[in-house]
Scaffold this motif. Structure first.
Motif, short mmCIF file in Angstrom:
data_model
loop_
_atom_site.label_atom_id
_atom_site.label_comp_id
_atom_site.label_asym_id
_atom_site.label_seq_id
_atom_site.Cartn_x
_atom_site.Cartn_y
_atom_site.Cartn_z
N GLN A 195 0.82 -1.21 0.00
CA GLN A 195 0.00 0.00 0.00
C GLN A 195 0.86 1.27 0.00
O GLN A 195 0.38 2.35 -0.34
N ILE A 196 2.13 1.14 0.34
CA ILE A 196 3.05 2.27 0.33
C ILE A 196 3.91 2.30 -0.92
O ILE A 196 4.15 3.36 -1.50
N HIS A 197 4.34 1.13 -1.39
CA HIS A 197 5.36 1.09 -2.43
C HIS A 197 4.88 0.67 -3.81
O HIS A 197 5.56 0.97 -4.81
N GLU A 237 -1.49 1.24 -10.88
CA GLU A 237 -0.70 0.06 -10.56
C GLU A 237 -0.86 -0.33 -9.10
O GLU A 237 -0.92 -1.51 -8.76
N ARG A 238 -0.95 0.67 -8.22
CA ARG A 238 -1.08 0.37 -6.79
C ARG A 238 -2.41 -0.31 -6.48
O ARG A 238 -2.45 -1.32 -5.78
N ILE A 239 -3.49 0.23 -7.02
CA ILE A 239 -4.80 -0.37 -6.74
C ILE A 239 -4.89 -1.76 -7.35
O ILE A 239 -5.39 -2.71 -6.73
N ALA A 240 -4.39 -1.92 -8.59
CA ALA A 240 -4.41 -3.24 -9.23
C ALA A 240 -3.62 -4.25 -8.41
O ALA A 240 -4.04 -5.40 -8.23
N THR A 241 -2.48 -3.84 -7.88
CA THR A 241 -1.66 -4.73 -7.06
C THR A 241 -2.37 -5.13 -5.79
O THR A 241 -2.40 -6.31 -5.40
N LEU A 242 -2.97 -4.16 -5.10
CA LEU A 242 -3.66 -4.46 -3.84
C LEU A 242 -4.86 -5.37 -4.08
O LEU A 242 -5.19 -6.20 -3.22
N GLU A 243 -5.52 -5.23 -5.23
CA GLU A 243 -6.68 -6.06 -5.54
C GLU A 243 -6.27 -7.42 -6.10
O GLU A 243 -7.10 -8.33 -6.20
#
Length: 429
Positions: free
Chosen positions: A12-14, A70-76
């Motif tokens: 969520q940070i990186h 990219e961050r949201i896709a990664t977290l999901e």
């Protein structure tokens, strides 16, 4: 740059973020620009032909927004994402490649009031329609699907009542009938629920809410699991057939698992123009960095407040799934293992008028048309966010006249209880 095997708190940070190559800036810069200089004519042509990935024009792509995607896709746990101007925009963006005049989508009756209006009124102007079904009735979902159905749509934790959808069961139906399942994960966030792990095809978010977390900017996002075969049935020609605007390119054939994401940018943002501005993306990136910490507190406070309300004689019932009395409590561990969220409703004895008096009496709770803020929020849905619905729709959506919706913030829970106590005293006197 961490990969997807890292823990949620790290990602969520990186995820998606890299030091700025020009300055070394650690925080993602706000790239406040409309256009980008091409290296040469061949570079420009390759970008416009979708032969190379890069930045053309900020209606389509922007470096700040790209990090957020990219961050949201990664977290999901998805393969790609497209950010846009609002949650409502995200819903249209999700449906746009799937639908056509005469086609329909099967949707849950338990939806945010604005979504109900979008599905009952606005999409008709595109020639689309929606069939509303109680998603607790699995046979009814199957029965609603016909040859013109192109998607199934629900919320993971439904607004306003906090009801938890059995995503495992609904996704099995979607697989059986060969349709994508679209899940609005706004209320749960990927910290509490990851719909792709339960068989969803697409996830939509109003990033305005918990992802940003501070009530400052609007935004939306569509995330693709990359698992659906868009060419298998022939029902999704926008993704499987030659695209005239790109000289016959077939998105599913050319981009494989990323087909839906590339279509969302190259067609959706290009022609619908529902663009997220880079400053909004920056605020949301900052908010996501503390998502897990905030959601833990939202859940802890919601459990404490809901238990207090359930025991109060001035309250008829509480809809929070985190309570053992809830019919949805058994789904929490399976669908939302980190908790049932911070949103629910409760019924005030005295009905509509008592609800209005309660709203006017609170002091810490803010009376606003929003949710997912660090601040605790309250609203009487029947007279505001769901006002446009008919009486039967209000009840089906969980927004009956005698209930108020609360979005529990991260303040001291005892202070929230004290505020509700004094407000209930005035409302039911």
């Amino acid at each position: 740059m961490p990969d997807k095997t890292h823990g949620f708190d790290t990602l969520q940070i990186h995820a998606g973020a890299r030091p700025d190559p020009a300055t070394g800036a650690r925080s993602t810069p706000i790239y406040q620009t409309t256009a980008y200089v091409f290296r040469d004519a061949d570079h420009a042509a390759a970008l416009f032909n979708l032969q190379e990935v890069g930045f053309i024009y900020s209606r389509l792509t922007n470096p700040t927004v790209a990090v957020l995607q990219e961050r949201i896709a990664t977290l999901e746990g998805g393969v790609g994402a497209v950010c846009c101007s609002s949650g409502h925009a995200a819903q249209i963006m999700a449906l746009f490649p799937l639908m056509a005049p005469g086609r329909n989508v099967v949707v849950s009756t338990r939806l945010y009031g604005g979504t109900v209006t979008q599905m009952t009124q606005t999409i008709r102007r595109f020639g689309w329609s929606a069939k509303f079904v109680d998603f607790d009735d699995l046979d009814a979902i199957r029965a609603a699907v016909d040859d013109d159905t192109r998607a199934i749509f629900c919320e993971s934790i439904a607004n306003p009542g906090g009801y938890i959808t059995d995503l495992d069961a609904v996704s099995q139906i979607a697989r059986d009938v060969g349709l994508p399942l679209i899940v609005d994960n706004t209320t749960a966030t990927p910290y509490l629920c990851r719909p792709f792990e339960h068989g969803a095809t697409l996830v939509v978010h109003s990033t305005t809410k918990y992802l940003t977390g501070n009530g400052t900017v609007m935004g939306g996002c569509v995330v693709d699991s990359g698992t659906f075969d868009w060419a298998a049935s022939g029902k999704f020609p926008s993704l499987s057939d030659p695209e005239p605007a790109y000289h016959g390119l077939k998105f599913a054939e050319t981009f494989g698992p990323m087909a839906f994401t590339f279509h969302g940018i190259a067609i959706g943002l290009r022609d619908l123009g529902m663009t997220m501005n880079p400053q909004a993306a920056h605020y949301t990136l900052c908010g996501i960095e503390t998502l897990s910490l905030r959601m833990e507190r939202h859940v802890r406070n919601a459990v404490k407040v809901a238990k207090w309300l359930e025991a109060d004689p001035r309250v008829d019932y509480v809809t929070y799934a985190g309570l053992e009395s809830s019919k949805y409590h058994d789904r929490v561990a399976r669908i939302c293992p980190r908790g049932a969220g911070g949103l629910f409703t409760f019924a005030v004895k005295g009905g509509y008028d008592a609800c209005v008096r309660l709203i006017d009496a609170v002091e810490i709770f803010s009376h606003v048309a929003n949710l997912g803020d660090t601040r605790s929020l309250i609203i009487h849905s029947a007279s505001t966010t769901h006002r446009q619905l008919e009486a039967n729709q209000l009840v089906a959506a969980g927004a009956a006249p005698e209930v108020v919706r609360v979005s529990i913030g991260i303040e001291d829970a005892d202070d929230l209880i004290a505020d509700l106590d004094q407000a209930l005293a005035k409302a039911t006197a």
